[in-house]
Write a protein that holds these residues in place. Structure first.
Motif, PDB file in Angstrom:
ATOM      1  N   THR A 236       4.652   4.254   2.701  1.00 35.90           N
ATOM      2  CA  THR A 236       4.507   2.848   1.991  1.00 35.90           C
ATOM      3  C   THR A 236       4.328   1.609   3.193  1.00 35.90           C
ATOM      4  N   VAL A 237       3.302   0.713   2.903  1.00 35.09           N
ATOM      5  CA  VAL A 237       3.236  -0.222   3.953  1.00 35.09           C
ATOM      6  C   VAL A 237       3.206  -1.521   3.037  1.00 35.09           C
ATOM      7  N   ASP A 238       4.299  -2.432   3.344  1.00 36.15           N
ATOM      8  CA  ASP A 238       4.761  -3.809   2.766  1.00 36.15           C
ATOM      9  C   ASP A 238       4.056  -4.533   4.017  1.00 36.15           C
ATOM     10  N   THR A 239       2.989  -5.327   3.587  1.00 37.50           N
ATOM     11  CA  THR A 239       2.431  -6.389   4.458  1.00 37.50           C
ATOM     12  C   THR A 239       3.356  -7.590   4.798  1.00 37.50           C
ATOM     13  N   THR A 240       4.131  -7.696   3.938  1.00 29.09           N
ATOM     14  CA  THR A 240       5.200  -8.948   4.329  1.00 29.09           C
ATOM     15  C   THR A 240       6.275  -8.650   5.079  1.00 29.09           C
ATOM     16  N   TYR A 241       6.389  -7.343   5.278  1.00 26.39           N
ATOM     17  CA  TYR A 241       7.708  -6.738   6.188  1.00 26.39           C
ATOM     18  C   TYR A 241       7.459  -6.410   7.458  1.00 26.39           C
ATOM     19  N   LYS A 242       7.848  -7.266   8.546  1.00 26.40           N
ATOM     20  CA  LYS A 242       7.296  -7.109   9.792  1.00 26.40           C
ATOM     21  C   LYS A 242       8.897  -7.119  10.744  1.00 26.40           C
ATOM     22  N   ASN A 243       8.794  -6.352  11.855  1.00 30.13           N
ATOM     23  CA  ASN A 243       9.696  -6.264  12.744  1.00 30.13           C
ATOM     24  C   ASN A 243      10.007  -7.869  13.497  1.00 30.13           C
ATOM     25  N   ALA A 244      10.751  -7.935  14.469  1.00 33.30           N
ATOM     26  CA  ALA A 244      10.836  -9.197  15.344  1.00 33.30           C
ATOM     27  C   ALA A 244       9.655  -9.563  16.087  1.00 33.30           C
ATOM     28  N   ASP A 245       8.775  -8.688  16.394  1.00 29.45           N
ATOM     29  CA  ASP A 245       7.671  -8.541  17.183  1.00 29.45           C
ATOM     30  C   ASP A 245       6.150  -8.920  16.301  1.00 29.45           C
ATOM     31  N   GLY A 246       6.644  -9.350  14.906  1.00 28.93           N
ATOM     32  CA  GLY A 246       5.449  -9.469  13.859  1.00 28.93           C
ATOM     33  C   GLY A 246       4.534  -8.234  13.467  1.00 28.93           C
ATOM     34  N   ILE A 247       5.274  -6.915  13.934  1.00 34.92           N
ATOM     35  CA  ILE A 247       4.316  -5.739  13.878  1.00 34.92           C
ATOM     36  C   ILE A 247       4.737  -5.183  12.366  1.00 34.92           C
ATOM     37  N   ILE A 248       3.850  -4.686  11.538  1.00 36.52           N
ATOM     38  CA  ILE A 248       4.178  -4.010  10.029  1.00 36.52           C
ATOM     39  C   ILE A 248       4.640  -2.947  10.586  1.00 36.52           C
ATOM     40  N   ILE A 249       5.747  -2.623   9.956  1.00 38.79           N
ATOM     41  CA  ILE A 249       6.390  -0.988  10.112  1.00 38.79           C
ATOM     42  C   ILE A 249       6.359  -0.347   8.444  1.00 38.79           C
ATOM     43  N   PRO A 250       5.648   0.638   8.539  1.00 42.13           N
ATOM     44  CA  PRO A 250       5.699   1.544   7.301  1.00 42.13           C
ATOM     45  C   PRO A 250       6.847   2.390   7.059  1.00 42.13           C
TER      46      PRO A 250
ATOM     47  N   TYR B 251       0.969  -1.152   0.106  1.00 41.72           N
ATOM     48  CA  TYR B 251      -0.100  -0.075  -0.059  1.00 41.72           C
ATOM     49  C   TYR B 251       1.135   1.210  -0.074  1.00 41.72           C
ATOM     50  N   GLU B 252       0.688   2.208  -0.697  1.00 41.50           N
ATOM     51  CA  GLU B 252       1.466   3.447  -0.882  1.00 41.50           C
ATOM     52  C   GLU B 252       0.405   4.448  -0.913  1.00 41.50           C
ATOM     53  N   LEU B 253       0.684   5.614   0.008  1.00 41.42           N
ATOM     54  CA  LEU B 253       0.141   6.958   0.044  1.00 41.42           C
ATOM     55  C   LEU B 253       1.025   7.853  -0.396  1.00 41.42           C
ATOM     56  N   LEU B 254       0.865   8.918  -1.321  1.00 44.80           N
ATOM     57  CA  LEU B 254       1.868  10.048  -1.619  1.00 44.80           C
ATOM     58  C   LEU B 254       0.768  11.373  -1.605  1.00 44.80           C
ATOM     59  N   SER B 255       1.399  12.349  -0.896  1.00 43.40           N
ATOM     60  CA  SER B 255       0.986  13.647  -0.866  1.00 43.40           C
ATOM     61  C   SER B 255       2.085  14.556  -1.444  1.00 43.40           C
ATOM     62  N   LEU B 256       1.651  15.183  -2.412  1.00 42.38           N
ATOM     63  CA  LEU B 256       2.670  16.193  -3.114  1.00 42.38           C
ATOM     64  C   LEU B 256       2.001  17.514  -3.024  1.00 42.38           C
ATOM     65  N   VAL B 257       2.974  18.510  -2.724  1.00 40.10           N
ATOM     66  CA  VAL B 257       2.726  20.009  -2.968  1.00 40.10           C
ATOM     67  C   VAL B 257       3.628  20.395  -4.010  1.00 40.10           C
ATOM     68  N   ASP B 258       3.268  21.101  -4.877  1.00 40.81           N
ATOM     69  CA  ASP B 258       4.283  21.949  -5.751  1.00 40.81           C
ATOM     70  C   ASP B 258       3.773  23.128  -5.859  1.00 40.81           C
ATOM     71  N   TYR B 259       4.857  23.932  -5.793  1.00 39.27           N
ATOM     72  CA  TYR B 259       4.869  25.603  -5.521  1.00 39.27           C
ATOM     73  C   TYR B 259       5.718  26.115  -6.454  1.00 39.27           C
ATOM     74  N   LYS B 260       5.321  27.025  -7.318  1.00 38.16           N
ATOM     75  CA  LYS B 260       6.272  27.814  -8.309  1.00 38.16           C
ATOM     76  C   LYS B 260       6.339  29.227  -7.518  1.00 38.16           C
ATOM     77  N   PHE B 261       7.658  29.422  -7.221  1.00 38.58           N
ATOM     78  CA  PHE B 261       7.852  30.869  -6.762  1.00 38.58           C
ATOM     79  C   PHE B 261       8.258  31.829  -7.834  1.00 38.58           C
ATOM     80  N   ASN B 262       8.442  31.485  -9.040  1.00 41.69           N
ATOM     81  CA  ASN B 262       8.526  32.481 -10.226  1.00 41.69           C
ATOM     82  C   ASN B 262       8.458  31.614 -11.302  1.00 41.69           C
ATOM     83  N   LYS B 263       8.851  32.066 -12.280  1.00 43.99           N
ATOM     84  CA  LYS B 263       8.358  31.396 -13.761  1.00 43.99           C
ATOM     85  C   LYS B 263       9.537  30.199 -14.025  1.00 43.99           C
TER      86      LYS B 263
END
Length: 115
Positions: free
Chosen positions: A87-101, A64-76
């Motif tokens: 990013t949340v990879d459900t196959t990646y877990k730490n030693a305690d079995g917790i999914i770390i994003p 799962y992936e969430l992206l939030s983008l801000v684009d700002y033109k401060f001149n031309k």
């Protein structure tokens, strides 16, 4: 305000994800993405993207992936873009079995050489 939804199914034994080519082990791989674009004014825009890479029948091995983008033109000639990427990879877990994003905040400066 603009929005779009993309759905991709692949009927083979592998699919291409952000992590590279992934074997699906006989399940049906898919990608679903939705993007929301909002232009605040001529100089500032916001984009939000949510994407899922997974396998039908094996959702515990999804990305799962969430992206939030801000684009700002401060001149031309100068634009700054900042992204919050989670990013949340459900196959990646730490030693305690917790999914770390995975969280990253890349910042980009774009300069155009034009008059």
């Amino acid at each position: 305000l603009y929005t779009s939804v993309v759905i991709i199914f692949a009927f083979n034994d592998s699919y291409i994800s952000d992590k590279g080519v992934t074997k699906s082990r006989g399940y049906i791989p898919f990608t679903v993405a939705t993007k929301l674009e909002y232009e605040l004014n001529d100089d500032t825009s916001f984009d939000f993207l949510f994407k899922i890479n997974g396998n039908i029948g094996l959702m515990e091995q999804s990305l799962y992936e969430l992206l939030s983008l801000v684009d700002y033109k401060f001149n031309k000639n100068n634009t700054i873009m900042a992204v919050l990427r989670i990013t949340v990879d459900t196959t990646y877990k730490n030693a305690d079995g917790i999914i770390i994003p995975e969280v990253s905040i890349p910042i980009t400066w774009k300069f155009k050489l034009e008059n």
